[in-house]
Write a protein that holds these residues in place. Structure first.
Motif, short mmCIF file in Angstrom:
data_model
loop_
_atom_site.label_atom_id
_atom_site.label_comp_id
_atom_site.label_asym_id
_atom_site.label_seq_id
_atom_site.Cartn_x
_atom_site.Cartn_y
_atom_site.Cartn_z
N ASP A 98 36.79 43.38 46.95
CA ASP A 98 35.95 42.83 48.03
C ASP A 98 35.79 41.32 47.95
O ASP A 98 34.90 40.75 48.57
CB ASP A 98 34.57 43.51 48.03
N SER A 99 36.65 40.64 47.17
CA SER A 99 36.57 39.18 47.10
C SER A 99 37.97 38.60 46.93
O SER A 99 38.93 39.31 46.60
CB SER A 99 35.69 38.73 45.93
N ARG A 100 38.09 37.28 47.14
CA ARG A 100 39.38 36.62 47.00
C ARG A 100 39.94 36.75 45.58
O ARG A 100 41.16 36.84 45.39
CB ARG A 100 39.26 35.15 47.39
N THR A 101 39.06 36.76 44.57
CA THR A 101 39.54 36.85 43.21
C THR A 101 40.24 38.17 42.93
O THR A 101 41.08 38.26 42.02
CB THR A 101 38.39 36.67 42.20
N ASP A 102 39.93 39.20 43.72
CA ASP A 102 40.57 40.50 43.51
C ASP A 102 42.04 40.51 43.92
O ASP A 102 42.79 41.39 43.50
CB ASP A 102 39.81 41.59 44.28
N TYR A 103 42.45 39.54 44.72
CA TYR A 103 43.87 39.45 45.09
C TYR A 103 44.74 39.19 43.86
O TYR A 103 45.94 39.46 43.88
CB TYR A 103 44.09 38.33 46.10
N ALA A 104 44.12 38.68 42.78
CA ALA A 104 44.88 38.38 41.56
C ALA A 104 45.52 39.64 40.98
O ALA A 104 46.55 39.55 40.30
CB ALA A 104 43.99 37.71 40.53
N MET A 105 44.92 40.82 41.24
CA MET A 105 45.53 42.07 40.77
C MET A 105 46.90 42.27 41.42
O MET A 105 47.89 42.55 40.74
CB MET A 105 44.61 43.26 41.11
N ALA A 106 46.93 42.13 42.74
CA ALA A 106 48.18 42.29 43.47
C ALA A 106 49.16 41.17 43.14
O ALA A 106 50.38 41.39 43.06
CB ALA A 106 47.91 42.36 44.97
#
Length: 314
Positions: free
Chosen positions: A238-246
């Motif tokens: 639910d945040s921009r930092t979570d894109y780091a997983m992908a």
């Protein structure tokens, strides 16, 4: 030759799984996760939350809902610093039916199970943590010290507090934290190893190597160690930092789609597909305008309807 598991999931917890308002996991998400486990889908909870939070708020109700003993579920907590696998829980739950699954606590005031792995290099120094706890005393009406964290420091929003009031207090608190990190020489800007990370419901002081990309790497390693890797990953946050997983999975050469359950900040350009609650609703999963755990549940229900077909896409 045994077929590969078609789908794997790397899930942030606050927002997509646990409600950011109540911190609880909805029944529909528990049911979907149990069903996915029964189909052999590997799931990694990649979170800033503590191991204790995952044990008590997620693992215990999942076990009560019938999570199979051979579930390929793993938890990477505190943004990569702490980790364990649900397989470690199997010997602990025999004879403990219902929501009291007999799971141990994993807090600073208890004897942490040895299967909860803590990266000692990422732990805050004791004197820095003590200073942060004392600083928090002046903000006790709006946030509290999360003593379940084993490596990082977290000051979390009081449950039920008005968000506007918390935001104001958080800004003042974080200004003081920034000053403390600078004056002590422990902050990254002063060449130290720790940094402040501001989230929707907390202020975290963590090691500079912390992040959802580190969590993705450590979660991937656990999945690779317990069986076949999936041919398609879904990450969700639910945040921009979570894109780091992908980002990490894509850079690693894996096929990945990211699901953003709160895209008010806009959807950035990425080299992999990104889905929102509206995209899932257009395919019949969830409602248009769904956010957070509602959109997270829609993703899990979509995965249940596609798991079994390696080439399934939206």
């Amino acid at each position: 030759m045994r077929s590969l598991p078609p789908l794997g999931l790397l899930l942030d917890v606050d927002g997509p799984i646990a409600s950011p308002e109540t911190r609880r996991v909805p029944e529909g998400i528990l049911t979907a996760l149990v069903d996915l486990a029964g189909r052999g889908a590997p799931v990694v909870f990649n979170t800033g939350r503590s191991a204790d939070f995952i044990l008590q708020q997620l693992a215990a109700p999942l076990l009560a809902a019938g999570l199979p003993a051979d579930a390929r579920f793993h938890a990477v907590c505190e943004k990569g610093a702490v980790q364990f696998s649900f397989a470690e829980l199997t010997p602990l739950i025999t004879g403990h039916p219902g929501h009291d699954a007999g799971l141990p606590r994993a807090t600073r005031g208890t004897s942490v199970p040895d299967w909860v792995q803590v990266d000692s290099d990422m732990r805050l120094p004791a004197d820095l943590e003590s200073s942060l706890v004392r600083l928090l005393d002046d903000y006790a009406d709006s946030m509290f010290y999360d003593d379940t964290k084993l490596a990082m420091f977290s000051a979390e929003m009081t449950v039920g507090l008005e968000l506007e009031r918390y935001r104001e207090a958080q800004a003042h608190f974080e200004a003081e934290v920034t000053g403390l990190l600078a004056s002590s020489g422990t902050g990254a800007e002063a060449g130290g190893a720790f940094q402040l990370d501001s989230t929707i419901i907390s202020s975290d002081v963590e090691h500079v190597s912390s992040g959802k990309d580190l969590g993705a790497a450590r979660g991937w390693e656990r999945v690779a160690a317990d069986g076949e890797l999936p041919v398609q990953w879904f990450t969700c946050g639910d945040s921009r930092t979570d894109y780091a997983m992908a980002d990490w999975l894509h850079a690693h050469g894996d096929r990945v789609t990211h699901v953003d359950v709160r895209h008010e900040d806009g959807v950035p350009e990425t080299p992999y597909p990104v889905l929102t609650g509206e995209d899932l609703a257009a395919k019949g999963f969830g409602a248009h305008g769904s956010r957070h755990e509602e959109a997270g549940q829609a993703l899990l229900e979509w995965a249940l309807n596609t798991n079994g077909s390696p080439n399934a896409t939206l």
